[in-house]
Design an enzyme around this catalytic site. Structure first.
Site, mmCIF file in Angstrom:
data_model
loop_
_atom_site.group_PDB
_atom_site.id
_atom_site.type_symbol
_atom_site.label_atom_id
_atom_site.label_comp_id
_atom_site.label_asym_id
_atom_site.label_seq_id
_atom_site.Cartn_x
_atom_site.Cartn_y
_atom_site.Cartn_z
ATOM 1 N N ASP A 55 0.832 -1.204 0.000
ATOM 2 C CA ASP A 55 0.000 0.000 0.000
ATOM 3 C C ASP A 55 0.868 1.257 0.000
ATOM 4 O O ASP A 55 1.524 1.565 1.004
ATOM 5 C CB ASP A 55 -0.902 -0.022 1.238
ATOM 6 C CG ASP A 55 -2.140 0.832 1.078
ATOM 7 O OD1 ASP A 55 -2.213 1.605 0.101
ATOM 8 O OD2 ASP A 55 -3.032 0.726 1.924
ATOM 9 N N ASP A 56 0.901 1.963 -1.119
ATOM 10 C CA ASP A 56 1.685 3.205 -1.266
ATOM 11 C C ASP A 56 3.194 2.961 -1.259
ATOM 12 O O ASP A 56 3.973 3.865 -0.943
ATOM 13 C CB ASP A 56 1.343 4.224 -0.168
ATOM 14 C CG ASP A 56 -0.060 4.790 -0.287
ATOM 15 O OD1 ASP A 56 -0.801 4.385 -1.200
ATOM 16 O OD2 ASP A 56 -0.424 5.645 0.541
ATOM 17 N N CYS A 93 -5.447 4.076 -4.550
ATOM 18 C CA CYS A 93 -5.653 2.687 -4.151
ATOM 19 C C CYS A 93 -6.961 2.054 -4.613
ATOM 20 O O CYS A 93 -6.943 1.001 -5.255
ATOM 21 C CB CYS A 93 -5.493 2.557 -2.648
ATOM 22 S SG CYS A 93 -6.180 3.932 -1.704
ATOM 23 N N ARG A 97 -7.564 -1.202 -7.095
ATOM 24 C CA ARG A 97 -8.122 -2.461 -6.610
ATOM 25 C C ARG A 97 -9.344 -2.873 -7.429
ATOM 26 O O ARG A 97 -9.607 -4.072 -7.613
ATOM 27 C CB ARG A 97 -8.443 -2.342 -5.123
ATOM 28 C CG ARG A 97 -7.176 -2.230 -4.280
ATOM 29 C CD ARG A 97 -7.406 -1.607 -2.907
ATOM 30 N NE ARG A 97 -6.145 -1.062 -2.410
ATOM 31 C CZ ARG A 97 -5.263 -1.742 -1.676
ATOM 32 N NH1 ARG A 97 -5.532 -2.982 -1.316
ATOM 33 N NH2 ARG A 97 -4.148 -1.178 -1.292
ATOM 34 N N LYS A 155 -6.555 -5.194 3.298
ATOM 35 C CA LYS A 155 -7.365 -4.025 2.936
ATOM 36 C C LYS A 155 -8.246 -4.312 1.721
ATOM 37 O O LYS A 155 -7.781 -4.808 0.706
ATOM 38 C CB LYS A 155 -6.422 -2.850 2.651
ATOM 39 C CG LYS A 155 -7.078 -1.596 2.070
ATOM 40 C CD LYS A 155 -6.048 -0.501 1.958
ATOM 41 C CE LYS A 155 -6.487 0.628 1.052
ATOM 42 N NZ LYS A 155 -5.501 1.714 0.998
ATOM 43 N N HIS A 157 -11.337 -1.859 0.561
ATOM 44 C CA HIS A 157 -11.519 -0.519 -0.014
ATOM 45 C C HIS A 157 -12.363 -0.529 -1.286
ATOM 46 O O HIS A 157 -12.202 0.326 -2.157
ATOM 47 C CB HIS A 157 -10.148 0.126 -0.297
ATOM 48 C CG HIS A 157 -10.185 1.627 -0.226
ATOM 49 N ND1 HIS A 157 -9.130 2.429 -0.610
ATOM 50 C CD2 HIS A 157 -11.157 2.479 0.177
ATOM 51 C CE1 HIS A 157 -9.425 3.690 -0.436
ATOM 52 N NE2 HIS A 157 -10.660 3.756 0.046
ATOM 53 N N HIS A 251 1.308 2.377 4.103
ATOM 54 C CA HIS A 251 0.385 3.510 4.070
ATOM 55 C C HIS A 251 0.411 4.258 5.405
ATOM 56 O O HIS A 251 0.512 3.657 6.461
ATOM 57 C CB HIS A 251 -1.027 2.983 3.804
ATOM 58 C CG HIS A 251 -2.038 4.013 3.427
ATOM 59 N ND1 HIS A 251 -2.493 4.975 4.288
ATOM 60 C CD2 HIS A 251 -2.700 4.215 2.262
ATOM 61 C CE1 HIS A 251 -3.396 5.729 3.671
ATOM 62 N NE2 HIS A 251 -3.546 5.286 2.441
ATOM 63 N N ASP A 356 0.000 -0.688 -5.029
ATOM 64 C CA ASP A 356 -1.282 -0.252 -5.582
ATOM 65 C C ASP A 356 -1.209 1.100 -6.280
ATOM 66 O O ASP A 356 -2.123 1.461 -7.020
ATOM 67 C CB ASP A 356 -2.366 -0.239 -4.497
ATOM 68 C CG ASP A 356 -2.066 0.723 -3.362
ATOM 69 O OD1 ASP A 356 -0.931 1.228 -3.266
ATOM 70 O OD2 ASP A 356 -2.983 0.961 -2.543
ATOM 71 N N ASN A 357 -0.144 1.842 -6.044
ATOM 72 C CA ASN A 357 0.058 3.135 -6.690
ATOM 73 C C ASN A 357 1.416 3.649 -6.245
ATOM 74 O O ASN A 357 2.137 2.972 -5.506
ATOM 75 C CB ASN A 357 -1.040 4.143 -6.335
ATOM 76 C CG ASN A 357 -1.421 4.169 -4.872
ATOM 77 O OD1 ASN A 357 -2.532 3.796 -4.519
ATOM 78 N ND2 ASN A 357 -0.509 4.579 -4.000
ATOM 79 N N LYS A 420 1.878 9.508 -5.815
ATOM 80 C CA LYS A 420 0.490 9.059 -5.758
ATOM 81 C C LYS A 420 -0.490 10.191 -6.068
ATOM 82 O O LYS A 420 -0.268 11.334 -5.669
ATOM 83 C CB LYS A 420 0.215 8.511 -4.353
ATOM 84 C CG LYS A 420 -1.219 8.076 -4.080
ATOM 85 C CD LYS A 420 -1.356 7.591 -2.650
ATOM 86 C CE LYS A 420 -2.790 7.238 -2.289
ATOM 87 N NZ LYS A 420 -2.921 6.773 -0.891
#
Length: 595
Positions: A55-56, A93, A97, A155, A157, A251, A356-357, A420
C-alpha cells in the site's frame, strides 16, 4: 546492497525468515463454504495463486529495485522470477483495486473516483458508484466458481456495505479492513475516533470484527492468511487456492514496532536528495533504468539544506519509520511463504507482487475529513482529542499520525515524475514482479508496458478457465487486460502492440500510453485529495522508453504524434464514461499551481 546477495535460485531461502512475534488471539477459520455451481472447472493441475499488494510502496523501496531497506524475502522472490519495469496502476488505491478485481477500467468497475472524493460532478454517474459494481465479476468470484478456495486478509476498499464486502464478492474466508486506512496498532477503535466518524470497519467472514489492539497490522494479516491456509491443509481440502494479501503497510499513518524502527536509526540523516541519488545509481547498476536516465526535478519539496536541525530530525525519523514498515511487511511475506513450504504447496504457487500506486506525497499530520463517515466537510476534533502525539520521540508509535511528505516520496519514486494521485509515472508506475510455478526466472527484467488490468486475465488463463459473458444472472464486461503468461514464461517481451492505447484518469488528471509514448494533462487541483499540487494546464508528450523521468516535453517537436495520442485519450474517455473537467475550471495556459 541488502537482499541482492540472494541468488535467483534461492526460493528455499525465503522461508528462513525469523518469525514475527504476534500478540493476537486468532479466531479459528470457519469451515470452507460449499463450492458454487459452475459450467467450468479449473484444470486438474491448476496452480495456486498468491497475490500480494503493498500500500503506497515506492518504486525503488525494495532491494531488488534499488532500495536500501532490508527486504530479503521479496528480493529473493523478485530475483528468482521476473521484475517488471513498466507495470502500471491507477493513481490511487481503490481505483487500482477495482481494476485488479475486475480486469476492466476503474471507470467501468465503479471507482471512477475514490468513494471518499465523490463530488457534484461525479456523484450518481455510472461508473462512479464508489464500490465494485455489478457490471463486473471479481476474480475471486470467478475462481471460486471454477473450483478454487478463495482467501483474503488485509485491505479491501471496494465497498462498505454487507453486499459489497469481500464475503459477498467471492471470498470464502476473509479478514478485511473495509476502508482505505486505519491505525496499524488498532488504536483508532475507541469512542473518540468513533464519535469523529473515523473509526475503521473490519469484517471477519462478513461479521463485524476488530484488529486486536497492540497487534501490528502486517503481522495480523499474515497470521490470518496463514490460519486459513493451515485450516485448509488440516481439513484435507485439496482445491487450488487464490490467496490475496493486501497489506496496509507502508500507508500512513507511519507506525511500526519499535525494534524494527531501531534498525534504521540514523540511516536517513543525509536527507531525501542524497537518498534519491543513491537509489537511482543502484537502479542503473541493476539495469532497471537506462544508464543515461535523468530524474525529474523535485516538486513541492523544500531543499534538505534549508531545513532547520529540528526539522531534519523529524523528517529523518519519518523515513526511519517508513523503512521499518516496509521491512516488517517483508518479514511477514517470509512467514507466509514458510507456511506454504511446510504444507508442500509453495512449488505449485504463482506469486504476483505489486504496489497499488506510487508513494504518498502529501504532508500529513492528522486525519483528513475526507475519510470521515458522513459529511467530509464537517470539522474534525483537534488531534489532541484523538490522543495524537506527533512529537519527535513519539513518531512511529500507535499514538502518532504522520506521513512522510513530498521529499521522501519523490526519493522513493525516482526517477519518475511526482507521486500518488498523479497520472505521471511517479503515480502509476509501481514496483512489481512475478515468481513461482511457470515463471521463467534467472533474474529477468521485463520492460514491457503492463497494467493491473492484466492480473485477472492472467489468473484465469493459468487456472484453465474462460471469462464468462454473464455471472450470477447478470451480464459482465469483458476483460480489457491481457494474460501475462507469455511474459512470465519468457515466450514474448510484452502483451501489447505499439498501437494499443491504455488510458488513465483520476481527479481530472489525464494520461494515455501507446507504445513508448505517453501524453499527460495535469489540471489545476479540483479536489480535496492533494490540497494544492502541480498543474501544467496543457497536454505534454513524453517518450517513456528513453525518458522514464518525463523530463523532456516533446509536444512542440512532435505535434502530429501529440494530436494522435490526445485524440486516442478522447476516445478512451468517451468509451469509459469519464466525467470531463468542469467547464471553465481551467484555461489551456493555466500556470503551475503551488500549495
Amino acid at each position: 546492497m541488502i537482499g541482492l546477495r540472494l541468488m535467483a535460485s534461492a526460493i528455499p531461502a525465503l522461508v528462513a525468515a525469523t518469525p514475527v512475534p504476534v500478540a493476537a488471539q486468532q479466531t479459528a477459520p470457519v469451515a470452507p463454504a460449499p463450492q458454487q455451481p459452475s459450467q467450468q472447472q479449473a484444470a486438474k493441475d491448476a496452480p495456486n495463486f498468491l497475490v500480494i499488494v503493498a500500500d503506497d510502496l515506492g518504486w525503488s523501496d525494495l532491494g531488488a529495485f534499488g532500495g536500501e531497506i532490508a527486504t530479503p524475502n521479496l528480493d529473493a522472490l523478485a530475483l528468482s522470477g521476473v521484475r517488471f519495469t513498466g507495470f502500471h496502476t491507477a493513481p490511487t488505491c481503490s481505483p487500482t483495486r477495482s481494476m485488479l478485481m475486475s480486469g476492466v477500467d476503474n471507470h467501468e468497475a465503479g471507482l471512477g473516483t475514490m468513494a471518499e472524493l465523490l463530488g457534484p460532478e461525479t456523484r450518481g454517474r455510472p461508473g462512479y458508484e464508489g464500490y465494485l459494481n455489478d457490471r463486473v465479476a471479481s476474480i475471486a468470484e470467478l475462481l471460486h466458481a471454477g473450483g478454487y478456495t478463495t482467501l483474503m486478509a488485509g485491505k479491501w476498499h471496494l465497498g462498505l456495505t454487507p453486499e459489497r464486502e469481500p464475503a459477498a464478492r467471492g471470498f470464502e474466508h476473509s479478514f478485511a479492513l473495509l476502508q482505505g486506512l486505519s491505525n496499524h496498532f488498532g488504536e483508532d477503535q475507541n469512542d473518540a475516533w468513533t464519535r469523529a466518524g473515523l473509526a475503521p470497519s473490519y469484517r471477519d467472514d462478513g461479521k463485524p470484527a476488530a484488529l486486536p489492539k497492540g497487534t501490528y497490522s502486517a503481522d495480523y494479516f499474515a497470521d490470518r492468511l496463514i490460519g486459513y491456509l493451515d485450516a485448509a491443509a488440516r481439513s484435507g481440502d485439496r482445491r487450488p487456492f487464490f490467496a490475496y494479501l493486501p497489506f496496509t503497510t507502508p500507508h500512513w499513518p507511519l507506525q511500526a514496532p519499535a525494534e524494527t524502527i531501531a534498525k534504521y536509526k540514523g540511516r536517513y540523516d543525509a536527507g531525501y536528495e542524497a537518498l534519491r541519488s543513491q537509489r537511482l545509481a543502484r537502479q542503473k547498476a541493476l539495469g532497471l533504468v537506462p544508464a543515461d536516465a535523468v530524474p525529474h526535478a523535485l516538486e513541492l519539496a523544500r531543499p534538505w539544506a534549508s531545513l532547520t536541525a529540528e526539522e531534519r530530525a523529524i523528517e529523518a525519523r519519518k523515513m526511519e519509520v517508513y523503512a521499518a514498515m516496509v521491512d516488517r511487511m517483508d518479514q511477514n511475506v517470509g512467514r507466509v511463504l514458510a507456511a506454504l513450504k511446510a504444507q508442500g504447496r509453495l512449488d505449485n504457487t504463482i506469486i504476483l507482487f505489486f504496489a497499488d500506486n506510487g508513494p504518498e506525497g502529501n504532508d500529513i499530520h492528522a486525519p483528513s475529513p475526507r475519510f470521515k463517515v458522513g459529511s467530509p466537510d464537517a470539522a474534525l476534533p483537534p488531534a489532541e482529542a484523538l490522543g495524537i502525539d506527533n512529537s519527535l520521540g513519539n513518531i512511529g508509535k500507535g499514538s502518532s499520525y504522520v506521513g512522510y511528505g513530498p521529499g521522501w516520496a519523490q526519493a522513493n519514486s525516482v526517477p519518475s515524475w511526482l507521486v500518488k494521485s498523479y497520472t505521471t509515472e511517479g503515480g502509476i508506475r509501481v514496483s512489481a514482479f512475478a515468481a513461482g510455478r511457470g515463471v521463467k526466472g534467472g533474474g529477468r527484467i521485463a520492460n514491457a508496458n503492463l497494467d493491473v488490468r492484466d492480473v485477472a486475465p492472467t489468473l484465469l488463463d493459468y487456472a484453465g478457465l474462460r471469462q464468462p459473458s454473464a455471472f450470477a444472472g447478470r451480464p459482465i464486461l469483458p476483460y480489457e487486460g491481457h494474460s501475462l503468461r507469455p511474459v512470465l514464461a519468457a515466450d514474448a517481451a510484452g502483451v501489447r502492440g505499439a498501437d494499443e492505447a491504455l488510458g488513465y484518469e483520476l481527479f481530472f488528471r489525464r494520461a494515455l500510453r501507446k507504445g513508448d509514448w505517453k501524453v499527460v494533462y495535469l489540471p489545476a487541483p479540483t479536489n480535496r485529495y492533494t490540497r494544492g499540487g502541480v498543474s501544467t494546464g496543457r497536454w505534454q508528450l513524453f517518450n517513456i522508453a528513453a525518458d522514464p523521468g518525463e523530463t523532456k516535453d516533446l509536444s512542440a517537436a512532435e505535434p502530429a504524434r501529440l494530436a494522435d495520442l490526445v485524440a486516442a485519450y478522447d476516445r478512451y474517455a468517451k468509451a469509459k464514461g469519464v466525467v470531463p473537467l468542469p467547464a471553465g475550471a481551467e484555461t489551456a495556459t493555466a500556470p503551475a499551481a503551488r500549495p
